[in-house]
Design a protein around this motif. Structure first.
Motif, PDB file in Angstrom:
ATOM      1  N   UNK B 284      42.990  28.326  21.490  1.00  0.00           N
ATOM      2  CA  UNK B 284      42.126  29.320  20.897  1.00  0.00           C
ATOM      3  C   UNK B 284      41.025  29.679  21.885  1.00  0.00           C
ATOM      4  N   UNK B 306      45.146  19.321  21.444  1.00  0.00           N
ATOM      5  CA  UNK B 306      43.885  19.573  22.139  1.00  0.00           C
ATOM      6  C   UNK B 306      43.197  18.249  22.414  1.00  0.00           C
ATOM      7  N   UNK B 307      42.432  18.228  23.481  1.00  0.00           N
ATOM      8  CA  UNK B 307      41.797  16.979  23.893  1.00  0.00           C
ATOM      9  C   UNK B 307      40.408  16.804  23.308  1.00  0.00           C
ATOM     10  N   UNK B 308      39.802  17.917  22.878  1.00  0.00           N
ATOM     11  CA  UNK B 308      38.386  17.842  22.503  1.00  0.00           C
ATOM     12  C   UNK B 308      38.240  17.880  20.991  1.00  0.00           C
ATOM     13  N   UNK B 310      35.757  17.283  19.228  1.00  0.00           N
ATOM     14  CA  UNK B 310      34.491  17.823  18.720  1.00  0.00           C
ATOM     15  C   UNK B 310      34.665  19.248  18.210  1.00  0.00           C
ATOM     16  N   UNK B 311      35.762  19.873  18.558  1.00  0.00           N
ATOM     17  CA  UNK B 311      36.016  21.240  18.096  1.00  0.00           C
ATOM     18  C   UNK B 311      36.610  21.269  16.695  1.00  0.00           C
ATOM     19  N   UNK B 337      49.351  13.479  33.103  1.00  0.00           N
ATOM     20  CA  UNK B 337      48.027  13.502  32.488  1.00  0.00           C
ATOM     21  C   UNK B 337      48.085  13.291  30.984  1.00  0.00           C
ATOM     22  N   UNK B 341      45.959   8.147  28.957  1.00  0.00           N
ATOM     23  CA  UNK B 341      44.606   7.901  28.453  1.00  0.00           C
ATOM     24  C   UNK B 341      44.390   6.410  28.216  1.00  0.00           C
ATOM     25  N   UNK B 345      39.627   5.819  24.966  1.00  0.00           N
ATOM     26  CA  UNK B 345      39.523   7.269  24.826  1.00  0.00           C
ATOM     27  C   UNK B 345      40.303   7.759  23.611  1.00  0.00           C
ATOM     28  N   UNK B 349      38.740   9.591  20.279  1.00  0.00           N
ATOM     29  CA  UNK B 349      39.176  10.902  19.790  1.00  0.00           C
ATOM     30  C   UNK B 349      39.599  10.825  18.330  1.00  0.00           C
ATOM     31  N   UNK B 413      29.447  13.126  14.146  1.00  0.00           N
ATOM     32  CA  UNK B 413      30.492  13.264  13.131  1.00  0.00           C
ATOM     33  C   UNK B 413      30.233  12.321  11.953  1.00  0.00           C
ATOM     34  N   UNK B 428      30.974   8.262  22.512  1.00  0.00           N
ATOM     35  CA  UNK B 428      30.423   7.961  23.832  1.00  0.00           C
ATOM     36  C   UNK B 428      28.902   8.019  23.835  1.00  0.00           C
TER      37      UNK B 428
END
Lengths: 488, 488
Positions: B284, B306-308, B310-311, B337, B341, B345, B349, B413, B428
């Motif tokens: 997106x 998705x890796x993030x 927080x979105x 990649x 992880x 991590x 997530x 969160x 983190x």
């Protein structure tokens, strides 16, 4: 008259006398034109109090400059004059300019920002300021963000002694400036310059919240203030103009107003120092309010706040300007989310953003008994990230000239020069093996770098072509591949 | 005729005989209508080989169901029949449905997905499959992503014994299906069902790259395949339809084609199992190609890579549907990649996305001598994240009913129920102190939770109103505040 010598990108200053009655800040518009051969450059002077008017100028070429002042009725020997611009002293490379997605000093020297933030360090007691300067001198930081206006915010409640505007009863006289305040500010900017630290000067910020009202002045006052700041400080080669910090938190200003403020800076700064505007939470997200349009030509580079440095490549592509992520979260242990990242997280963000071609800033926010916190007051650094950022700089220094992000290695941030050197960083990824398709016919040394432990392990022998490297399988590792023999 | 009893959301199956000449897969369209009182439900039957035709049905209400089959010339006692639907056995809560931004089983039981991925575990030798099922039984996972088609990819080079289509010389007969393959697949789906594991069945995927051609079949074959899969597997209550994994990597299919494939599933699945489509790198982002439009009404929920995390809040707000982040990066040590992880991590997530209201999936990709990797083959789990995900589930179980993301605590969160319980996670971030503005008049117990060490420390006494909690100042900490006395 004694012939003055000013080094290139140094400061020439002419002082003249004039009226001290009425309101010289408003009544007098002092200008000067400086000439060298066929070049001429118009600058604004300013009133410094006590009937004293100053004109400052940063010459950018060596030679015999002459000037002519207008706006006051002056005797000829004050109205005109000259000075000799001589070559710069070592360490003086001129102001920083944009060079594609990167920065260079005006003399062509590459400049890679490693910034930190001490918003109101110049408002602190002299002993704290001296410590700040000593800390900076021993740090990896070559840029600092700092505010002109005082700060009313958590850990920043003290009433400032002086501000840009003189006090007037309970408020401020917004038709005058306080030369004593500005002389002091200038001394700090000069002290930074002498340390080789760029001064990213924040012209407006929201951390006032009406206490003094500098975040909600009439617009004509904003513009007069900008002109005064430019006339006094524009002559310092280490100045960058940050129109605002967290501009989107300044609810009193609309988007058009920011355009107009940019225009004033653009029109009145004869040196065209770098110009940026730094966001708060407003980011490049189609479902939120949009970021200030960084495509606008008066924005020299992108100054962002964001936590996800993996987006750096996209930001570079979107705007085609250097991307400075001034705030990615601060190392510390505060209550506030922006001020309690681990050192590991900060270092991971700095490495990631750097190898993707961005310039990632630092800040430190550890609680302590004195309430003196680096991010705002300066003083001492106690965290774990500065040493690692210094280490990163030593690693980057091992790359050949022209090192830039390499897109072909899209799956891990990589900077280098094709065929010569590759620096690849894995962050929170922890490969136990890494396959690389290196150029055949070039032998590469392999250094396995632990970016947190700050160790470098040179593997035996060299590699070439398609290789499979055994890696430690832990986070925060980088590899540096350097051609064993320079290419023919 | 013996009266059949089928539990609610169980499977009724009627077998009838018919021609085994010609191509019964194409020549015969078998349908049946099931009736209970005024309700009727039409389903498609399918050819199972050897002159055997099956009709399967998942009844959703208790009572006496009758049915009538058409499409074959059948004797009356085969053409019509009935069975009794009886209440579900313990543990059978019916299929999973969307309930606002969350999921519930059809009986109203809350379902919170904790998924994992074993793309082609059903293609592995029987001993591996048995180990996979045992591993799942002892794991926190209640959903699995798996493919119908075989996989041609790194670590997945072996030729499958059978595929959905029977072999025909060097290729496949795309006008027939292989009932033996499907019977075997069904047995795996049923085994998952009996473990309480939802089966997120991936109908198409790009990991073929032309080797067998299942990623680039004629469109009419795609639709016939979907109908056959639905007729056979739609009756299993634990089925979810994932139209594709990394659909944007399937260059042979255009956006319209995905719409049409969705339509076929929507029109032919009488049970309206959940439907989603999972992206690769297309996200997106206004500067990249857009994600498949998840606003389309036939998309039941968002299935993202998705890796993030927080979105997550933004994704929930954008689409107003449950957000399942099936792939946030896999725990492991691969070259790739997506597969290296750290466990830390991954756990960070999962916690972040979960407390922001998303559902974050797991995968594991450690290299080993056998080449058996959980993410694709199943087998054993060796990583650090499953135990922590299990721990997270125990923490979530301590929240009262109705727990949901709380926006007021936007800076970390937080999930909970206002006035009753708050679970806040710092990831983190490592605050040494945390200020919270809790309701006055309610006493809260405070548990400081180390999500990595899986420890819970109850602080002495209770807190109420504006409080300042001392926290460990290290990463991966959460706090759980629970009302000491239930609200009046």
């Amino acid at each position: 008259m004694v012939e003055q010598h000013v080094e290139q990108w140094g400061v020439f200053e002419a002082a003249v006398s004039g009226p001290d009655t009425g309101n010289p800040f408003v009544d007098v518009t002092l200008t000067a034109v400086f000439r060298l051969g066929h070049r001429s450059c118009a600058v604004e002077g300013f009133y410094d109090g006590d009937g004293r008017y100053l004109v400052r100028f940063m010459p950018d070429r060596c030679g015999e400059w002459s000037y002519e002042i207008s706006g006051l009725d002056l005797p000829d020997d004050e109205r005109t004059g000259s000075f000799t611009c001589v070559p710069p002293a070592p360490g003086n490379h001129g102001p920083v300019r944009v060079s594609g997605p990167a920065f260079r000093h005006e003399d062509g020297t590459r400049y890679t920002p490693f910034g930190t933030t001490c918003y109101v360090w110049s408002y602190q007691p002299e002993d704290v300021r001296q410590r700040t300067l000593r800390t900076l001198a021993g740090s990896p930081f070559n840029k600092i963000r700092m505010c002109v206006f005082p700060k009313n915010y958590a850990f920043n409640e003290r009433e400032p002694e002086r501000t840009p505007f003189p006090r007037d009863g309970a408020g401020f006289d917004l038709t005058r400036f306080d030369p004593v305040f500005f002389r002091d500010l200038e001394a700090q900017v000069l002290a930074l310059r002498d340390l080789g630290v760029e001064c990213d000067l924040i012209l407006f910020h929201p951390y006032d919240r009406g206490r003094w009202g500098f975040d909600r002045m009439p617009e004509e006052v904003d513009h007069a203030y900008l002109r005064y700041v430019i006339a006094r400080l524009g002559c310092f080669r280490n100045i960058w103009w940050s129109l605002a910090n967290e501009y989107d938190f300044m609810r009193e200003k609309c988007a058009d107003e920011w355009d107009r403020l940019f225009h004033t800076v653009e029109q009145h700064d004869p040196y065209q120092h770098l110009r940026s505007i730094h966001n708060g939470t407003r980011m490049y997200d189609p479902d939120s309010l949009r970021l200030y349009d960084h495509h606008k030509p008066w924005v020299s580079h992108v100054s962002l706040q964001h936590w996800d440095l993996h987006l750096t490549r996209g930001w570079r592509a979107t705007w085609g300007k250097p991307v400075v992520v001034d705030e990615c979260g601060y190392e510390g242990d505060l209550h506030q989310r922006w001020g309690n990242l681990t050192a590991q997280a900060v270092v991971e963000r700095v490495w990631t953003g750097t190898l993707l071609g961005g310039y990632v800033g630092h800040g430190e926010t550890y609680r302590n008994a004195s309430g003196e916190i680096w991010w705002s007051h300066g003083g001492d650094l106690v965290g774990g990230s500065p040493a690692r950022i210094a280490f990163l700089r030593t690693v980057l220094d091992r790359l050949p000239p022209g090192a830039a992000p390499l897109e072909a290695f899209y799956d891990a941030p990589t900077t280098g020069v094709e065929g010569q050197a590759y620096l690849q960083y894995f962050g929170q990824h922890s490969p136990g093996v890494r396959q690389l398709d290196l150029p055949a016919g070039v032998d590469f040394h392999v250094d396995v770098i632990d970016t947190w432990e700050m160790t470098t392990q040179r593997l035996d022998g060299t590699v070439s072509g398609a290789v499979s490297l055994e890696l430690p399988g832990r986070p925060y590792v980088a590899v540096l591949l350097t051609a064993a023999t320079p290419p023919a």
